[in-house]
Design a protein around this motif. Structure first.
Motif, PDB file in Angstrom:
ATOM      1  N   UNK A  29       0.749  -1.046   0.119  1.00 16.38           N
ATOM      2  CA  UNK A  29       0.158  -0.029  -0.092  1.00 16.38           C
ATOM      3  C   UNK A  29       0.958   1.206   0.119  1.00 16.38           C
ATOM      4  N   UNK A  30       0.841   2.032  -0.982  1.00 12.41           N
ATOM      5  CA  UNK A  30       1.423   3.285  -1.214  1.00 12.41           C
ATOM      6  C   UNK A  30       0.655   4.340  -0.436  1.00 12.41           C
ATOM      7  N   UNK A  31       1.673   5.470   0.241  1.00 13.75           N
ATOM      8  CA  UNK A  31       0.909   6.744   0.780  1.00 13.75           C
ATOM      9  C   UNK A  31       1.981   7.677   0.307  1.00 13.75           C
ATOM     10  N   UNK A  32       1.662   8.957  -0.183  1.00 14.20           N
ATOM     11  CA  UNK A  32       2.517   9.913  -0.660  1.00 14.20           C
ATOM     12  C   UNK A  32       2.865  11.022   0.569  1.00 14.20           C
ATOM     13  N   UNK A  33       2.394  10.585   1.934  1.00 13.52           N
ATOM     14  CA  UNK A  33       2.810  11.491   2.922  1.00 13.52           C
ATOM     15  C   UNK A  33       2.425  10.946   4.150  1.00 13.52           C
ATOM     16  N   UNK A  34       2.662  11.736   5.374  1.00  7.66           N
ATOM     17  CA  UNK A  34       2.218  11.152   6.763  1.00  7.66           C
ATOM     18  C   UNK A  34       0.817  11.153   6.947  1.00  7.66           C
ATOM     19  N   UNK A  35       0.080  11.995   6.397  1.00 12.55           N
ATOM     20  CA  UNK A  35      -1.420  11.981   6.540  1.00 12.55           C
ATOM     21  C   UNK A  35      -1.996  10.912   5.942  1.00 12.55           C
ATOM     22  N   UNK A  36      -1.842  10.691   4.587  1.00  9.77           N
ATOM     23  CA  UNK A  36      -2.325   9.536   3.679  1.00  9.77           C
ATOM     24  C   UNK A  36      -1.831   8.174   4.463  1.00  9.77           C
ATOM     25  N   UNK A  37      -0.597   7.972   5.071  1.00  9.29           N
ATOM     26  CA  UNK A  37      -0.043   6.818   5.445  1.00  9.29           C
ATOM     27  C   UNK A  37      -0.504   6.622   6.821  1.00  9.29           C
ATOM     28  N   UNK A  38      -1.230   7.596   7.694  1.00 11.90           N
ATOM     29  CA  UNK A  38      -1.668   7.374   8.905  1.00 11.90           C
ATOM     30  C   UNK A  38      -3.341   7.086   8.655  1.00 11.90           C
ATOM     31  N   UNK A  39      -3.863   7.507   7.399  1.00  8.84           N
ATOM     32  CA  UNK A  39      -5.437   6.911   6.923  1.00  8.84           C
ATOM     33  C   UNK A  39      -5.168   5.671   6.578  1.00  8.84           C
ATOM     34  N   UNK A  40      -4.246   5.085   5.697  1.00  8.95           N
ATOM     35  CA  UNK A  40      -4.050   3.792   5.477  1.00  8.95           C
ATOM     36  C   UNK A  40      -3.732   3.045   6.682  1.00  8.95           C
ATOM     37  N   UNK A  41      -2.955   3.327   7.633  1.00  5.90           N
ATOM     38  CA  UNK A  41      -2.854   2.542   9.154  1.00  5.90           C
ATOM     39  C   UNK A  41      -3.947   2.333   9.869  1.00  5.90           C
ATOM     40  N   UNK A  42      -4.970   3.571   9.556  1.00  5.80           N
ATOM     41  CA  UNK A  42      -6.148   3.398  10.229  1.00  5.80           C
ATOM     42  C   UNK A  42      -7.367   2.304   9.559  1.00  5.80           C
ATOM     43  N   UNK A  43      -6.963   2.240   8.361  1.00 10.44           N
ATOM     44  CA  UNK A  43      -8.018   1.505   7.331  1.00 10.44           C
ATOM     45  C   UNK A  43      -7.623   0.008   7.333  1.00 10.44           C
ATOM     46  N   UNK A  44      -6.091  -0.290   7.410  1.00  8.90           N
ATOM     47  CA  UNK A  44      -5.895  -1.627   7.207  1.00  8.90           C
ATOM     48  C   UNK A  44      -4.897  -2.018   8.263  1.00  8.90           C
ATOM     49  N   UNK A  45      -4.371  -3.469   8.053  1.00  7.92           N
ATOM     50  CA  UNK A  45      -3.496  -3.776   8.891  1.00  7.92           C
ATOM     51  C   UNK A  45      -2.360  -4.226   8.282  1.00  7.92           C
ATOM     52  N   UNK A  46      -0.943  -3.849   8.748  1.00  9.79           N
ATOM     53  CA  UNK A  46       0.376  -4.149   8.001  1.00  9.79           C
ATOM     54  C   UNK A  46       1.173  -4.804   8.853  1.00  9.79           C
ATOM     55  N   UNK A  47       2.247  -5.707   8.347  1.00  7.49           N
ATOM     56  CA  UNK A  47       3.401  -6.410   8.848  1.00  7.49           C
ATOM     57  C   UNK A  47       4.360  -5.564   8.975  1.00  7.49           C
ATOM     58  N   UNK A  48       4.779  -4.579   8.253  1.00  5.61           N
ATOM     59  CA  UNK A  48       5.885  -3.719   8.318  1.00  5.61           C
ATOM     60  C   UNK A  48       5.676  -2.326   7.536  1.00  5.61           C
ATOM     61  N   UNK A  49       5.942  -1.318   8.082  1.00  4.79           N
ATOM     62  CA  UNK A  49       5.955  -0.095   7.530  1.00  4.79           C
ATOM     63  C   UNK A  49       7.522   0.507   7.055  1.00  4.79           C
ATOM     64  N   UNK A  50       7.542   1.036   5.875  1.00  3.55           N
ATOM     65  CA  UNK A  50       8.656   1.934   5.260  1.00  3.55           C
ATOM     66  C   UNK A  50       8.194   3.211   5.444  1.00  3.55           C
ATOM     67  N   UNK A  51       8.952   4.351   6.143  1.00  7.63           N
ATOM     68  CA  UNK A  51       8.598   5.570   6.010  1.00  7.63           C
ATOM     69  C   UNK A  51       9.694   6.546   5.728  1.00  7.63           C
ATOM     70  N   UNK A  52       9.559   7.418   4.780  1.00  8.03           N
ATOM     71  CA  UNK A  52      10.755   8.444   4.549  1.00  8.03           C
ATOM     72  C   UNK A  52      10.801   9.360   5.782  1.00  8.03           C
ATOM     73  N   UNK A  53      11.989   9.844   6.175  1.00  5.31           N
ATOM     74  CA  UNK A  53      12.147  10.805   7.175  1.00  5.31           C
ATOM     75  C   UNK A  53      11.797  12.252   6.801  1.00  5.31           C
TER      76      UNK A  53
END
Length: 137
Positions: A29-53
């Motif tokens: 699942x791709x997210x182009x920023x922190x806000x969309x990443x958090x929305x994805x995290x709230x909507x689905x479950x993941x086994x690992x996350x990769x986050x740009x600093x």
């Protein structure tokens, strides 16, 4: 199939990671920023996350802290293209700072496909994959 959330504002980096991981059997699942990443995290479950600093709007450090607070059991791999701090340079060590905020592991961009896959597999607790898979006759 392990589920991976990739949060990176660089479309080319994100697309490259997405294709590589999908070819290796990951559900990405791709997210182009922190806000969309958090929305994805709230909507689905993941086994690992990769986050740009370093991202615009919600900064990566803020994202890492919030992602870790909301899903502390999910390994988080911080990514950065900025150089590591050295004794010759007064610049901060951004990847070490990410670890202090909750990242499990860090990757310095550019990284190799092998480095990415090895880091993800380590976070998932999977055994190391042999680099050369030869078929036995």
């Amino acid at each position: 199939m392990p589920r991976v959330l990739v949060v990176d504002d660089d479309a080319m980096v994100g697309a490259t990671i997405e294709v590589l991981l999908q070819r290796q059997g990951f559900d990405v699942t791709m997210a182009d920023g922190g806000e969309t990443g958090l929305a994805a995290l709230e909507a689905q479950t993941f086994d690992v996350m990769l986050v740009d600093i370093f991202m615009p709007h919600m900064r990566g450090f803020e994202s890492i802290r919030i992602f870790h607070e909301r899903a502390p059991a999910i390994p988080l791999i911080a990514m950065s293209g900025y150089a590591f701090a050295s004794s010759a340079s007064p610049s901060p060590d951004f990847l070490r700072m990410a670890l202090e905020l909750g990242a499990t592991r860090c990757l310095r961009k550019p990284f190799t496909p092998d480095a990415l896959l090895t880091t993800i597999r380590e976070c998932l607790g999977e055994p190391a994959q042999p680099k050369d898979k030869k078929e036995v006759p």
